[in-house]
Design an enzyme around this catalytic site. Structure first.
Site, short mmCIF file in Angstrom:
data_model
loop_
_atom_site.label_atom_id
_atom_site.label_comp_id
_atom_site.label_asym_id
_atom_site.label_seq_id
_atom_site.Cartn_x
_atom_site.Cartn_y
_atom_site.Cartn_z
N HIS A 131 63.05 72.26 12.35
CA HIS A 131 63.29 71.41 11.18
C HIS A 131 64.78 71.15 11.04
O HIS A 131 65.23 70.03 10.88
CB HIS A 131 62.73 72.08 9.93
CG HIS A 131 63.10 71.36 8.67
ND1 HIS A 131 62.62 70.11 8.37
CD2 HIS A 131 63.92 71.70 7.64
CE1 HIS A 131 63.13 69.70 7.22
NE2 HIS A 131 63.92 70.65 6.75
N ARG B 167 58.07 66.28 16.06
CA ARG B 167 59.39 66.88 15.93
C ARG B 167 59.52 67.95 16.99
O ARG B 167 59.01 69.06 16.83
CB ARG B 167 59.53 67.47 14.53
CG ARG B 167 60.96 67.80 14.12
CD ARG B 167 60.97 68.72 12.91
NE ARG B 167 60.60 70.07 13.30
CZ ARG B 167 59.98 70.94 12.51
NH1 ARG B 167 59.65 70.63 11.28
NH2 ARG B 167 59.67 72.15 12.96
N TYR C 70 55.82 79.45 13.23
CA TYR C 70 54.67 78.78 12.60
C TYR C 70 53.95 77.79 13.49
O TYR C 70 53.00 77.17 13.07
CB TYR C 70 55.09 78.11 11.30
CG TYR C 70 56.26 77.13 11.42
CD1 TYR C 70 56.04 75.83 11.87
CD2 TYR C 70 57.56 77.52 11.10
CE1 TYR C 70 57.10 74.94 11.98
CE2 TYR C 70 58.63 76.64 11.22
CZ TYR C 70 58.38 75.36 11.65
OH TYR C 70 59.42 74.47 11.77
C1 LIG Z 1 61.94 66.91 -3.61
C2 LIG Z 1 62.20 67.88 -2.52
N1 LIG Z 1 61.37 68.91 -2.35
C3 LIG Z 1 61.55 69.80 -1.36
C4 LIG Z 1 62.62 69.66 -0.51
C5 LIG Z 1 62.85 70.66 0.62
N2 LIG Z 1 62.58 69.99 1.90
C6 LIG Z 1 63.59 69.57 2.69
S1 LIG Z 1 62.99 68.81 4.09
C7 LIG Z 1 61.39 69.08 3.63
C8 LIG Z 1 60.25 68.63 4.50
C9 LIG Z 1 60.10 67.15 4.60
O1 LIG Z 1 59.16 66.86 5.57
P1 LIG Z 1 58.95 65.37 6.07
O2 LIG Z 1 58.90 64.44 4.93
O3 LIG Z 1 57.73 65.40 6.95
O4 LIG Z 1 60.24 65.00 6.90
P2 LIG Z 1 60.77 65.67 8.26
O5 LIG Z 1 61.66 66.82 7.87
O6 LIG Z 1 59.59 66.08 9.07
O7 LIG Z 1 61.57 64.59 8.92
C10 LIG Z 1 61.33 69.74 2.42
C11 LIG Z 1 60.08 70.13 1.75
C12 LIG Z 1 63.50 68.58 -0.73
N3 LIG Z 1 64.54 68.36 0.05
N4 LIG Z 1 63.25 67.69 -1.74
#
Ligand SMILES: Cc1ncc(C[n+]2csc(CCOP(=O)(O)OP(=O)(O)O)c2C)c(N)n1
Ligand SMILES: Cc1ncc(C[n+]2csc(CCOP(=O)(O)OP(=O)(O)O)c2C)c(N)n1
Ligand SMILES: [Mg+2]
Ligand SMILES: [Mg+2]
Lengths: 331, 377
Positions: free
Chosen positions: B249, B245, B258
C-alpha cells in the site's frame, strides 16, 4: 416512470380478518393522531416543528405489520406513523409532542426524536439519512448476538442521495445483515421534486449496485406493501441479507404543518387524495374478508376516543422542567 | 458486465487498436518512464532520502493510458497514488518527487497544467470533480474532468453524492476507478456485495464501463470515448479499470501479512508494460534499441528530478504550520511560537531543553534537534 407493483386481484397474501382489522386500525390511529396533532399545532399548543404523514399510512403499517415486537425500526423527521404502527401508545406520543414528563422521552425529544427501546424503536431522526447506518448497526448487533430479529430503516426520497444511504446499505449488503431498507418516496424533499435530483426511473436501479434485491411498490396499497415487506423480512430473518424497498406515496400536507407548498400543483394533490390508502384498504377488506359501515364506524369511534383521552393525558401531565434540558445529551 | 480488452495477456491484438503505432509507442515510453520513477522512489525511501511513498507499480497502464486521453485544457484530479497520471498530464517530475520528500513547496502545477493537488482523504476529490465539471459546463467550456479513485473509495458517501450530482447536472466528468484489488489490507471482495463497481452506473442513470486496467490501449480507448461523451453533453461516465497493486500500500506496509504472494499470478492480468511491448514488437514497431533508448531517457529524467529535489534548501520546520488556516486563530499562533521556542532551546548546546528529556542520543549535547525523536511534543 417505472410503474410500481400493486396487489393483484387474487391477492398473494391471505390476510385473515383479524389481521386485516388490526392493520386497518393502525392506519386509522395514525390518521387521527396526525390530524389532531396538526390542529393542536395550528393553535400554537405544540412547540417545535411538525411533519405530518397523512397520506402515507399504508407504508408504515404495511411494513410494521410484517414485523415482530422485538424487531427494530429507525425512523425520520416524519416518523409518527412508523412509531404508532410499531405499537406506540398515543398518550405518550402526545405527551412527547407537548413536552411533558410522561412523553416517550420526557418531552426532551419532541416530534422528531421519539424513541422507545421496548417497542424496538431506535429513534426518529431529524438528520436526513442518519437512520440508515443506525439500522445497519442494529443489524450487525443482531448478527453478532445470533438472534433472528430484523432491523428496518424508514427514510424519505430525500435521503437516497446522502452518503449515509450508500455507506449503510453497502455495509449491510457485504455482511448479509438482517435489514430492510424502506424508502418512502413521496416525490418531494422539502420543495425539491425528485426528478431534480435523480436521473433514474426507480430506486430499485441502485439495488444491483449493492448486490441486493430491490422492489418497487405502490405505497398507497397496504396489501402490496405488506406482501413486499413480508418477503423482505423473511429473507432477512433467514440470514439472506438486506432488501431495498421503494414505496411510492404522497404527503397530503406540506413539508411541515404551515408549509404553503406552493411548489406543487393542486391537481397533483387531488390525484393522490383520490388514492387515499384507507378507503382503498376498506374496499379490499369488503371484497376479501368482509367489512361494512358499522365496522368502519366502530374503529373510527374507538380511535377518536383514544385520541381524546391521549390528549387529555398529555395536557394533564407535568411540563418537563427547563433544568432537564441538558440531562440526556451525554451519557 | 463485459470487460473491454484490446490486447490479451500476451500482447496479441483482440480488436482494432484505438490509436496508431506511433501513439502506442509514445504510450509505452510514458509507461517505461513511470516505472523508472516508481522504482527509484521506492529505493530513495529505503535509503531514507524521501518519506513514506505509495507505489503504483503494476498500474502504469491506468496511469498513462487514462492521462494520455486528456487534452491540455482538461482537469485531472489525482489521489496519493496517481502522481504517475499527474506527471503524464504535465506535472513536473521534481514537483511529484518533492511531494514524497515531504516538502510544502511541491506538487505545484504550472499555470497551464490543470492538475489538482492529490487527495489523501479517501474520495473527497469525487464531489470536487462534480463541482468542477458543473462549473465548466456552466461556463460553456469544452474542457472535461478526469477523476481518479480506488476501489476503497467506492464505499464512501462522497462517491455516492458526487457521482449522483454529476449525473443529475450532466457534469462532464470521467470517474475513473482503479480497482487494484485492495484498500490497504481490505480485499475487494469485502468492499461490496455487487458483481462490479461499474454496475453502479445504472443507479445514477449514467454510462458505465469495465476495462482491463493492465491493457493500456483498452484504458486509452475507454477514457477517450468517455471524455468525448462528456464534452458532447452526454454527462459523466463511471469506468472501472481492473488492475492489481503489485507493491505494498505504501513503503510502510507489508502485504505478505494479508495476501498470498501467488495471487498476482493467478489473476493473470500480466505486466502492463510487457503486454504493450509485445504488442508493438509483434507489429515490428518496437525493438531492443527502442527499449534501450526509452530506458535511458527515463532514467535520465528521473535522475534530474532527484538532483533538483536534493538541491533544494533544507525545509523550514515551521512549514508544518503553513497553509493550515487562512486567518490563524490565537491558539494556533501560540502552538507555533512554542514549537519554535522548543526547537531553539533544544538546539542550544547544554541547554536543558525538551530534547534533553527525550530518549534520543545526542539531544542534550545539542544534536540535530529537528530530527531528534521524542524531542518536542
Ligand atoms: C476518509 C479516509 N478514510 C481512511 C483513510 C485511510 N486510508 C488511506 S489509503 C486507504 C485505502 C484506499 O484504498 P483505495 O481507494 O482502493 O485506493 P488504493 O490505495 O488501493 O490506491 C485508506 C482506508 C483515508 N485516507 N481517508
Ligand atoms: C442531513 C440533513 N440535511 C438537510 C436537512 C433539512 N431537511 C429536513 S427534511 C428535508 C427533506 C427530506 O425529504 P425526504 O427525505 O424526501 O422526506 P420527506 O420530508 O419527504 O418525508 C431536509 C432537506 C436535514 N434535516 N438533514
Ligand atoms: Mg420525500
Ligand atoms: Mg485499491
Amino acid at each position: 416512470m417505472t410503474r410500481p407493483k400493486r396487489s393483484d386481484k387474487k391477492g398473494e397474501t391471505r390476510l385473515d380478518r383479524t389481521t386485516a382489522l388490526d392493520l386497518y386500525t393502525r392506519m386509522v390511529r395514525i390518521r387521527q393522531f396526525e390530524e389532531k396533532a396538526a390542529r393542536l399545532y395550528e393553535q400554537g399548543l405544540l412547540p417545535g416543528f411538525l411533519h405530518s404523514s397523512v397520506g402515507q399510512e399504508a407504508v408504515a403499517v404495511g411494513v410494521c405489520g410484517a414485523l415482530r415486537k422485538d424487531d427494530y425500526i429507525t425512523s425520520t423527521h416524519r416518523g409518527h406513523g412508523h412509531i404508532i404502527a410499531k405499537g406506540a401508545g398515543l398518550d405518550r406520543m402526545f405527551a412527547e409532542l407537548y413536552g411533558r414528563e410522561t412523553g416517550f422521552n420526557r418531552g426532551l425529544g419532541g416530534s422528531m426524536h421519539i424513541m422507545d427501546f421496548e417497542l424496538g424503536v431506535l429513534g426518529a431522526n431529524g438528520i436526513v439519512g442518519a437512520g440508515i447506518p443506525i439500522a445497519a448497526g442494529a443489524g450487525l448487533s443482531i448478527q453478532l448476538r445470533g438472534t433472528d430479529q430484523v432491523a428496518v430503516a424508514f427514510f424519505g426520497d430525500g435521503a437516497i442521495n446522502t452518503g449515509a444511504f450508500h455507506e449503510g446499505i453497502n455495509l449491510a449488503a457485504i455482511w448479509d445483515l438482517p435489514c430492510v431498507f424502506v424508502c418512502e418516496n413521496n416525490l418531494y424533499a422539502e420543495s425539491t421534486p425528485q426528478e431534480y435530483v435523480l436521473r433514474i426511473p426507480a430506486l430499485t436501479e441502485r439495488a444491483r449496485g449493492y448486490g441486493i434485491p430491490g422492489e418497487l411498490v405502490d405505497g398507497n396499497d397496504l396489501v402490496a406493501v405488506y406482501d413486499a415487506a413480508r418477503r423482505a423480512v423473511e429473507r432477512a430473518r433467514a440470514g439472506k441479507g438486506p432488501t431495498l424497498l421503494e414505496c411510492r406515496t404522497y404527503r397530503w400536507y406540506g413539508h411541515y404543518i404551515g408549509d404553503p407548498a406552493v411548489y406543487r400543483p393542486q391537481e397533483e394533490v387531488e390525484y393522490w387524495k383520490a388514492r387515499d390508502p384507507i378507503p382503498r384498504f376498506e374496499a379490499w377488506m369488503k371484497e376479501h374478508v368482509g367489512f361494512d359501515d358499522a365496522d368502519r364506524e366502530a374503529v373510527w369511534q374507538a380511535v377518536a376516543a383514544e385520541v381524546e383521552a391521549a390528549v387529555k393525558f398529555a395536557e394533564e401531565s407535568p411540563l418537563t422542567p427547563v433544568e432537564a434540558a441538558l440531562d440526556c445529551v451525554y451519557s | 458486465m463485459e470487460l473491454l480488452r484490446v490486447i490479451d495477456g500476451e500482447g496479441r491484438p483482440l480488436r482494432e487498436a484505438p490509436c496508431t503505432d506511433e501513439d502506442a509507442r509514445a504510450l509505452l515510453e510514458r509507461m517505461i518512464f513511470l516505472r523508472a520513477f516508481d522504482e527509484r522512489a521506492v529505493a530513495l525511501q529505503r535509503q531514507g532520502r524521501i518519506g513514506t511513498y505509495a507505489p503504483y507499480r503494476g498500474m502504469e497502464a491506468c496511469q498513462a493510458g487514462a492521462a494520455s486521453a486528456l487534452s491540455p485544457e482538461d482537469w485531472l484530479l489525482p489521489t496519493y497514488r496517481d502522481h504517475g497520471a499527474a506527471m503524464i498530464h504535465g506535472l513536473p517530475v521534481e514537483e511529484a518527487l518533492a511531494y514524497w520528500a515531504g516538502r510544502v513547496e511541491s506538487y505545484r502545477a504550472p499555470a497551464e497544467v490543470n492538475v489538482f493537488p492529490p487527495a489523501v482523504p479517501i474520495a473527497t476529490q469525487i464531489p470536487h470533480a462534480a463541482g468542477i465539471g458543473w462549473g465548466l459546463r456552466r461556463a460553456g467550456s469544452a474542457a472535461a474532468v478526469l477523476c481518479f479513485f480506488g476501489d476503497g473509495a467506492t464505499s464512501e458517501g462522497d462517491f455516492h453524492e458526487g457521482i449522483n450530482f454529476a449525473g443529475v447536472f450532466r457534469a462532464p466528468v470521467v470517474f475513473f476507478c482503479q480497482n487494484n484489488g485492495y484498500a490497504i489490507s481490505v480485499p475487494f471482495s469485502r468492499q461490496t456485495a455487487a458483481a462490479s463497481i461499474a454496475v453502479r452506473a445504472a443507479g445514477y442513470g449514467i454510462a458505465g464501463e469495465r476495462v482491463d486496467g493492465n491493457d493500456a490501449l483498452a484504458v486509452l480507448d475507454a477514457v477517450r470515448r468517455a471524455l468525448q461523451r462528456a464534452r458532447e453533453g452526454g454527462g459523466p461516465t463511471l469506468i472501472e479499470a481492473l488492475t492489481y497493486r503489485v507493491g505494498p500500500h505504501t513503503t510502510s506496509d507489508d502485504p505478505s501479512r494479508y495476501r498470498d504472494p501467488e495471487e498476482a499470478q493467478r489473476l493473470a492480468l500480466g505486466d502492463p508494460l510487457e503486454r504493450l511491448r509485445r504488442y508493438l514488437a509483434g507489429r515490428g514497431a518496437w525493438d531492443e534499441a527502442d527499449e534501450a533508448r526509452a530506458q535511458e531517457a527515463a532514467r535520465a529524467r528521473v535522475a534530474a528530478a532527484v538532483r533538483a529535489v536534493e538541491a533544494m534548501a533544507p525545509p523550514d520546520p515551521a512549514d508544518i504550520f503553513a497553509h493550515v488556516y487562512g486567518a490563524e486563530p490565537l491558539f494556533f499562533q501560540e502552538q507555533r511560537r512554542r514549537f519554535l521556542a522548543e526547537l531553539e532551546s533544544a538546539a542550544r548546546p547544554g541547554a536543558g531543553g525538551p530534547a534533553a528529556r527525550g530518549p534520543a542520543p545526542g539531544g542534550a549535547a545539542g544534536g540535530p534537534a529537528v530530527r531528534t525523536e521524542g524531542g518536542g511534543r
